[in-house]
Design a protein around this motif. Structure first.
Motif, mmCIF file in Angstrom:
data_model
loop_
_atom_site.group_PDB
_atom_site.id
_atom_site.type_symbol
_atom_site.label_atom_id
_atom_site.label_comp_id
_atom_site.label_asym_id
_atom_site.label_seq_id
_atom_site.Cartn_x
_atom_site.Cartn_y
_atom_site.Cartn_z
ATOM 1 N N GLN A 110 0.845 -1.196 0.000
ATOM 2 C CA GLN A 110 0.000 0.000 0.000
ATOM 3 C C GLN A 110 0.878 1.242 0.000
ATOM 4 O OE1 GLN A 110 -3.276 0.044 2.828
ATOM 5 N NE2 GLN A 110 -3.123 2.260 3.064
ATOM 6 N N LEU A 111 0.515 2.211 -0.823
ATOM 7 C CA LEU A 111 1.283 3.443 -0.926
ATOM 8 C C LEU A 111 0.635 4.552 -0.099
ATOM 9 C CD1 LEU A 111 2.022 3.335 -4.760
ATOM 10 C CD2 LEU A 111 3.460 2.515 -2.886
ATOM 11 N N SER B 2 -3.846 3.738 -3.378
ATOM 12 C CA SER B 2 -2.978 3.240 -4.434
ATOM 13 C C SER B 2 -2.035 2.162 -3.900
ATOM 14 C CB SER B 2 -2.179 4.381 -5.059
ATOM 15 O OG SER B 2 -1.396 5.042 -4.097
ATOM 16 N N PHE B 3 -1.643 1.281 -4.798
ATOM 17 C CA PHE B 3 -0.856 0.117 -4.419
ATOM 18 C C PHE B 3 0.234 -0.161 -5.457
ATOM 19 C CE2 PHE B 3 -5.135 -0.202 -2.850
ATOM 20 C CZ PHE B 3 -4.979 -0.565 -1.526
ATOM 21 N N GLN B 4 1.317 -0.771 -4.999
ATOM 22 C CA GLN B 4 2.372 -1.211 -5.891
ATOM 23 C C GLN B 4 2.375 -2.719 -5.916
ATOM 24 O OE1 GLN B 4 4.042 1.382 -7.247
ATOM 25 N NE2 GLN B 4 5.170 0.124 -8.703
ATOM 26 N N GLU B 5 2.174 -3.277 -7.116
ATOM 27 C CA GLU B 5 2.215 -4.722 -7.300
ATOM 28 C C GLU B 5 3.591 -5.096 -7.833
ATOM 29 O OE1 GLU B 5 -0.981 -5.491 -10.030
ATOM 30 O OE2 GLU B 5 -2.287 -4.103 -8.958
ATOM 31 N N MET B 6 4.299 -5.964 -7.133
ATOM 32 C CA MET B 6 5.669 -6.320 -7.508
ATOM 33 C C MET B 6 5.798 -7.834 -7.627
ATOM 34 S SD MET B 6 7.580 -3.662 -4.891
ATOM 35 C CE MET B 6 9.062 -3.452 -5.861
ATOM 36 N N VAL B 7 6.399 -8.272 -8.728
ATOM 37 C CA VAL B 7 6.631 -9.694 -8.952
ATOM 38 C C VAL B 7 8.130 -9.944 -8.980
ATOM 39 C CG1 VAL B 7 6.242 -11.672 -10.449
ATOM 40 C CG2 VAL B 7 4.500 -9.873 -10.297
#
Length: 206
Positions: free
Chosen positions: A142-143, A198-203
């Motif tokens: 979560q940002l 807003s969210f950051q999705e990281m793989v």
């Protein structure tokens, strides 16, 4: 006592699924898309709660599922909801920072909004041990927002207990820490929900 042990599952799930919040639906979608894209045979959900997202992959090629949560009552609900949905389903009640955090490695680990509540460096060290070589870690962070509080306000006031343990995780710092624990970044995506959060999705790949 950890606040996650004091919040009823019904409160948590109802809060997350509110149309004004929409985070349950969002996380389930990210998880399902990751499973579809990477086709893992085995997955683990960290902070599985009542099993949000499992319904979206019940018809996938996933054979083994590991559900991890610190709250035994959450796990019991997940176990009751998904009997026989997968060839093998394990339920582990454990803190991901604990030395007892261990299970047979999986191809993909999903950690949605988990790292805000733990020290992510030792958590990543533990997680690295349970991901197969070339396996994936999908993290949702979560940002921060100037206008929206960390824990969205709702009628489910028990979730306010989480304010005392919530900490934002900087995506760049998280990526650097992940690299120290054998995870290379593959993708990074910024998503804004209707709520404005807003969210950051990281793989990452092991």
């Amino acid at each position: 006592m950890n606040p996650w042990l004091e919040i009823e599952l019904e409160d948590y799930e109802s809060h997350m699924a509110l149309s004004s919040i929409g985070q349950a639906q969002y996380l389930s979608g990210v998880f399902a898309n990751s499973v579809q894209k990477y086709s893992p045979k085995s997955v683990a959900i960290l902070g599985c709660a009542g099993g949000n997202g499992l319904e979206a992959i019940s018809n996938s090629l996933v054979e083994r599922v590991v559900c991890v949560d610190i709250n035994q009552e959450y796990l019991a609900a997940a176990k009751k909801r998904f009997p026989g949905s997968f060839k093998q389903c394990e339920f582990l009640c454990c803190d991901i920072l604990s030395s007892s955090f261990s299970f047979e490695p999986v191809d993909l680990i999903f950690a949605g909004l988990i790292f805000e509540y733990v020290d992510y460096n030792p958590a990543l060290a533990n997680i690295s041990k349970v991901v197969n070589p070339s396996g994936s870690l999908v993290a949702v962070l979560q940002l921060p927002s100037r206008e929206i509080p960390e824990i969205s306000p709702s009628q489910y006031t028990s979730l306010n207990k989480l304010n005392g343990i919530f900490n934002f995780v900087p995506p760049t710092g998280f990526q650097e820490a992940a690299k120290l624990h054998q995870f290379e970044i593959l993708e990074s995506k910024h998503t804004i929900l209707k709520s404005g959060k807003s969210f950051q999705e990281m793989v990452f790949q092991k």
